[in-house]
Design a protein around this motif. Structure first.
Motif, PDB file in Angstrom:
ATOM      1  N   PHE A  50       0.835  -1.209   0.000  1.00  0.00           N
ATOM      2  CA  PHE A  50       0.000   0.000   0.000  1.00  0.00           C
ATOM      3  C   PHE A  50       0.867   1.255   0.000  1.00  0.00           C
ATOM      4  O   PHE A  50       0.610   2.205  -0.763  1.00  0.00           O
ATOM      5  CB  PHE A  50      -0.908   0.002   1.230  1.00  0.00           C
ATOM      6  N   LEU A  51       1.910   1.283   0.848  1.00  0.00           N
ATOM      7  CA  LEU A  51       2.762   2.469   0.942  1.00  0.00           C
ATOM      8  C   LEU A  51       3.577   2.674  -0.334  1.00  0.00           C
ATOM      9  O   LEU A  51       3.847   3.815  -0.728  1.00  0.00           O
ATOM     10  CB  LEU A  51       3.684   2.368   2.154  1.00  0.00           C
ATOM     11  N   GLN A  52       3.975   1.584  -0.972  1.00  0.00           N
ATOM     12  CA  GLN A  52       4.684   1.716  -2.250  1.00  0.00           C
ATOM     13  C   GLN A  52       3.799   2.387  -3.287  1.00  0.00           C
ATOM     14  O   GLN A  52       4.264   3.258  -4.045  1.00  0.00           O
ATOM     15  CB  GLN A  52       5.140   0.333  -2.729  1.00  0.00           C
ATOM     16  N   GLU A  53       2.529   2.025  -3.301  1.00  0.00           N
ATOM     17  CA  GLU A  53       1.598   2.646  -4.239  1.00  0.00           C
ATOM     18  C   GLU A  53       1.251   4.065  -3.794  1.00  0.00           C
ATOM     19  O   GLU A  53       1.195   4.989  -4.613  1.00  0.00           O
ATOM     20  CB  GLU A  53       0.322   1.809  -4.347  1.00  0.00           C
ATOM     21  N   TRP A  54       1.020   4.252  -2.504  1.00  0.00           N
ATOM     22  CA  TRP A  54       0.657   5.565  -1.946  1.00  0.00           C
ATOM     23  C   TRP A  54       1.708   6.612  -2.286  1.00  0.00           C
ATOM     24  O   TRP A  54       1.391   7.739  -2.680  1.00  0.00           O
ATOM     25  CB  TRP A  54       0.494   5.440  -0.440  1.00  0.00           C
ATOM     26  N   THR A  55       2.984   6.235  -2.151  1.00  0.00           N
ATOM     27  CA  THR A  55       4.051   7.222  -2.328  1.00  0.00           C
ATOM     28  C   THR A  55       4.338   7.560  -3.780  1.00  0.00           C
ATOM     29  O   THR A  55       5.195   8.404  -4.058  1.00  0.00           O
ATOM     30  CB  THR A  55       5.352   6.739  -1.644  1.00  0.00           C
ATOM     31  N   ASP A  76      16.990  -0.245   3.909  1.00  0.00           N
ATOM     32  CA  ASP A  76      16.732  -1.153   2.787  1.00  0.00           C
ATOM     33  C   ASP A  76      15.239  -1.247   2.489  1.00  0.00           C
ATOM     34  O   ASP A  76      14.816  -1.152   1.330  1.00  0.00           O
ATOM     35  CB  ASP A  76      17.299  -2.544   3.081  1.00  0.00           C
ATOM     36  N   CYS A  77      14.445  -1.436   3.536  1.00  0.00           N
ATOM     37  CA  CYS A  77      12.993  -1.545   3.337  1.00  0.00           C
ATOM     38  C   CYS A  77      12.415  -0.227   2.845  1.00  0.00           C
ATOM     39  O   CYS A  77      11.635  -0.197   1.889  1.00  0.00           O
ATOM     40  CB  CYS A  77      12.315  -1.957   4.637  1.00  0.00           C
ATOM     41  N   PHE A  78      12.817   0.867   3.470  1.00  0.00           N
ATOM     42  CA  PHE A  78      12.231   2.159   3.138  1.00  0.00           C
ATOM     43  C   PHE A  78      12.694   2.679   1.779  1.00  0.00           C
ATOM     44  O   PHE A  78      12.079   3.595   1.233  1.00  0.00           O
ATOM     45  CB  PHE A  78      12.542   3.174   4.235  1.00  0.00           C
ATOM     46  N   SER A  79      13.765   2.104   1.238  1.00  0.00           N
ATOM     47  CA  SER A  79      14.217   2.524  -0.094  1.00  0.00           C
ATOM     48  C   SER A  79      13.221   2.108  -1.170  1.00  0.00           C
ATOM     49  O   SER A  79      13.303   2.579  -2.304  1.00  0.00           O
ATOM     50  CB  SER A  79      15.598   1.939  -0.398  1.00  0.00           C
ATOM     51  N   THR A  80      12.263   1.246  -0.820  1.00  0.00           N
ATOM     52  CA  THR A  80      11.244   0.829  -1.795  1.00  0.00           C
ATOM     53  C   THR A  80      10.102   1.830  -1.869  1.00  0.00           C
ATOM     54  O   THR A  80       9.199   1.663  -2.696  1.00  0.00           O
ATOM     55  CB  THR A  80      10.679  -0.563  -1.439  1.00  0.00           C
ATOM     56  N   PHE A  81      10.122   2.844  -0.997  1.00  0.00           N
ATOM     57  CA  PHE A  81       9.122   3.903  -1.032  1.00  0.00           C
ATOM     58  C   PHE A  81       9.728   5.177  -1.615  1.00  0.00           C
ATOM     59  O   PHE A  81      10.934   5.406  -1.500  1.00  0.00           O
ATOM     60  CB  PHE A  81       8.619   4.238   0.385  1.00  0.00           C
ATOM     61  N   ASN A  82       8.899   6.009  -2.208  1.00  0.00           N
ATOM     62  CA  ASN A  82       9.325   7.359  -2.563  1.00  0.00           C
ATOM     63  C   ASN A  82       9.196   8.183  -1.286  1.00  0.00           C
ATOM     64  O   ASN A  82       8.095   8.539  -0.885  1.00  0.00           O
ATOM     65  CB  ASN A  82       8.437   7.927  -3.666  1.00  0.00           C
ATOM     66  N   LEU A  83      10.328   8.456  -0.640  1.00  0.00           N
ATOM     67  CA  LEU A  83      10.308   8.992   0.723  1.00  0.00           C
ATOM     68  C   LEU A  83      11.144  10.273   0.810  1.00  0.00           C
ATOM     69  O   LEU A  83      12.316  10.239   1.188  1.00  0.00           O
ATOM     70  CB  LEU A  83      10.863   7.930   1.677  1.00  0.00           C
ATOM     71  N   PRO A  84      10.552  11.417   0.472  1.00  0.00           N
ATOM     72  CA  PRO A  84      11.319  12.664   0.497  1.00  0.00           C
ATOM     73  C   PRO A  84      11.664  13.157   1.903  1.00  0.00           C
ATOM     74  O   PRO A  84      12.653  13.862   2.081  1.00  0.00           O
ATOM     75  CB  PRO A  84      10.410  13.659  -0.223  1.00  0.00           C
ATOM     76  N   PHE A  85      10.857  12.772   2.908  1.00  0.00           N
ATOM     77  CA  PHE A  85      11.092  13.253   4.264  1.00  0.00           C
ATOM     78  C   PHE A  85      10.884  12.141   5.284  1.00  0.00           C
ATOM     79  O   PHE A  85      10.047  11.261   5.104  1.00  0.00           O
ATOM     80  CB  PHE A  85      10.116  14.389   4.630  1.00  0.00           C
ATOM     81  N   ALA A  86      11.633  12.220   6.373  1.00  0.00           N
ATOM     82  CA  ALA A  86      11.401  11.368   7.534  1.00  0.00           C
ATOM     83  C   ALA A  86      11.944  12.100   8.757  1.00  0.00           C
ATOM     84  O   ALA A  86      13.035  12.692   8.708  1.00  0.00           O
ATOM     85  CB  ALA A  86      12.094  10.021   7.384  1.00  0.00           C
ATOM     86  N   LEU A  87      11.176  12.078   9.830  1.00  0.00           N
ATOM     87  CA  LEU A  87      11.581  12.731  11.070  1.00  0.00           C
ATOM     88  C   LEU A  87      12.004  11.674  12.090  1.00  0.00           C
ATOM     89  O   LEU A  87      11.240  10.751  12.400  1.00  0.00           O
ATOM     90  CB  LEU A  87      10.430  13.559  11.648  1.00  0.00           C
ATOM     91  N   ALA A  88      13.226  11.798  12.605  1.00  0.00           N
ATOM     92  CA  ALA A  88      13.739  10.897  13.632  1.00  0.00           C
ATOM     93  C   ALA A  88      14.015  11.708  14.902  1.00  0.00           C
ATOM     94  O   ALA A  88      13.795  12.919  14.940  1.00  0.00           O
ATOM     95  CB  ALA A  88      15.005  10.199  13.143  1.00  0.00           C
ATOM     96  N   SER A  89      14.484  11.040  15.950  1.00  0.00           N
ATOM     97  CA  SER A  89      14.856  11.706  17.203  1.00  0.00           C
ATOM     98  C   SER A  89      13.708  12.542  17.770  1.00  0.00           C
ATOM     99  O   SER A  89      13.910  13.639  18.268  1.00  0.00           O
ATOM    100  CB  SER A  89      16.096  12.591  17.001  1.00  0.00           C
ATOM    101  N   ASN A  90      12.480  12.004  17.662  1.00  0.00           N
ATOM    102  CA  ASN A  90      11.272  12.693  18.128  1.00  0.00           C
ATOM    103  C   ASN A  90      11.062  14.045  17.462  1.00  0.00           C
ATOM    104  O   ASN A  90      10.527  14.985  18.055  1.00  0.00           O
ATOM    105  CB  ASN A  90      11.289  12.866  19.658  1.00  0.00           C
ATOM    106  N   GLY A  91      11.489  14.134  16.210  1.00  0.00           N
ATOM    107  CA  GLY A  91      11.338  15.369  15.448  1.00  0.00           C
ATOM    108  C   GLY A  91      12.587  16.220  15.400  1.00  0.00           C
ATOM    109  O   GLY A  91      12.631  17.221  14.681  1.00  0.00           O
ATOM    110  N   GLY A  92      13.609  15.814  16.139  1.00  0.00           N
ATOM    111  CA  GLY A  92      14.830  16.616  16.219  1.00  0.00           C
ATOM    112  C   GLY A  92      15.739  16.501  15.014  1.00  0.00           C
ATOM    113  O   GLY A  92      16.582  17.366  14.778  1.00  0.00           O
ATOM    114  N   ASN A  93      15.586  15.428  14.243  1.00  0.00           N
ATOM    115  CA  ASN A  93      16.386  15.225  13.039  1.00  0.00           C
ATOM    116  C   ASN A  93      15.480  14.946  11.843  1.00  0.00           C
ATOM    117  O   ASN A  93      14.449  14.278  11.973  1.00  0.00           O
ATOM    118  CB  ASN A  93      17.368  14.059  13.216  1.00  0.00           C
TER     119      ASN A  93
END
Length: 218
Positions: A50-55, A76-93
């Motif tokens: 679903f996420l592969q199609e969604w993105t 590796d897994c997330f490279s299969t999505f078109n993922l321009p943004f991701a927030l880590a460190s509770n939003g700090g990164n």
């Protein structure tokens, strides 16, 4: 109108074998994460598809309390999505197409400079208030917050309130989640990270969000 899905990871769309929902079987999952001790992180196959199609046309933006090192285990897994943004460190990164945004990181530390100057006092408070017999490890995550790994135990609400009362004097707060305790600046929140990122996104976008704990509300 573009849709933007902000979602927590662990406990929401990503699970260990022991935390899989009853209705979700390992054989219906993909391995999204592998780490040194041989444990795996799983995502439902249908959700990955679903996420592969969604993105292809919409935005999927992970928002996690994971440190940068922990988030990058999912590369590796997330490279299969078109993922321009991701927030880590509770939003700090912030990651932009898989690359850590150092300007965002510097802006976070500048915004939190007052609270981060209290880090040593926070560590002392942790060591004073959390029984040493309960602590397995204290991790300084991305120089922004502490993650305390503990043995299996139940924390009384009164005790949690007492800890947060002391932390509030330093501009920090704590979240007690089973065998993980998070101690972080009050202003280091997923809500704040999303608000910063939304300044770059289309004002007319339709925003959606998913999460499973108190930390996902702010």
């Amino acid at each position: 109108m573009k849709k933007v899905l902000f979602t927590d990871l662990d406990g929401t769309i990503l699970f260990s074998k022991n935390s899989l929902p009853k209705e979700l079987k390992v054989e219906n999952c993909v391995v999204a994460e592998t780490y040194r001790n041989g444990h795996f992180g799983y995502m439902e196959k249908e959700l990955v598809a679903f996420l592969q199609e969604w993105t292809l046309e919409q935005l999927f933006i992970p928002v996690t309390t994971r440190s940068t090192e922990q988030y990058e285990r999912l590369a590796d897994c997330f490279s299969t999505f078109n993922l321009p943004f991701a927030l880590a460190s509770n939003g700090g990164n912030l990651y932009r197409y898989g690359r850590l945004d150092l300007e965002w990181q510097a802006a976070t530390k500048q915004e939190l400079r007052k609270e981060l100057n209290q880090k040593e006092l926070v560590l002392e408070l942790i060591q004073k208030m959390i029984p040493a017999t309960s602590i397995r490890k204290i991790k300084d995550s991305d120089e922004l917050y502490y993650c305390v790994l503990t043995i299996e135990r139940t924390w009384e609400e009164k005790f949690i309130l007492e800890v947060n009362k002391e932390l509030a004097k330093l501009g920090w707060c704590a979240y007690f989640q089973h065998k993980k305790l998070y101690f972080l600046p009050k202003a280091l929140s997923k809500e704040r990270g999303i608000t910063r990122l939304k300044e770059e996104l289309a004002e007319s976008a339709h925003y959606l969000a998913m999460g499973d704990t108190e930390m996902d509300y702010g």
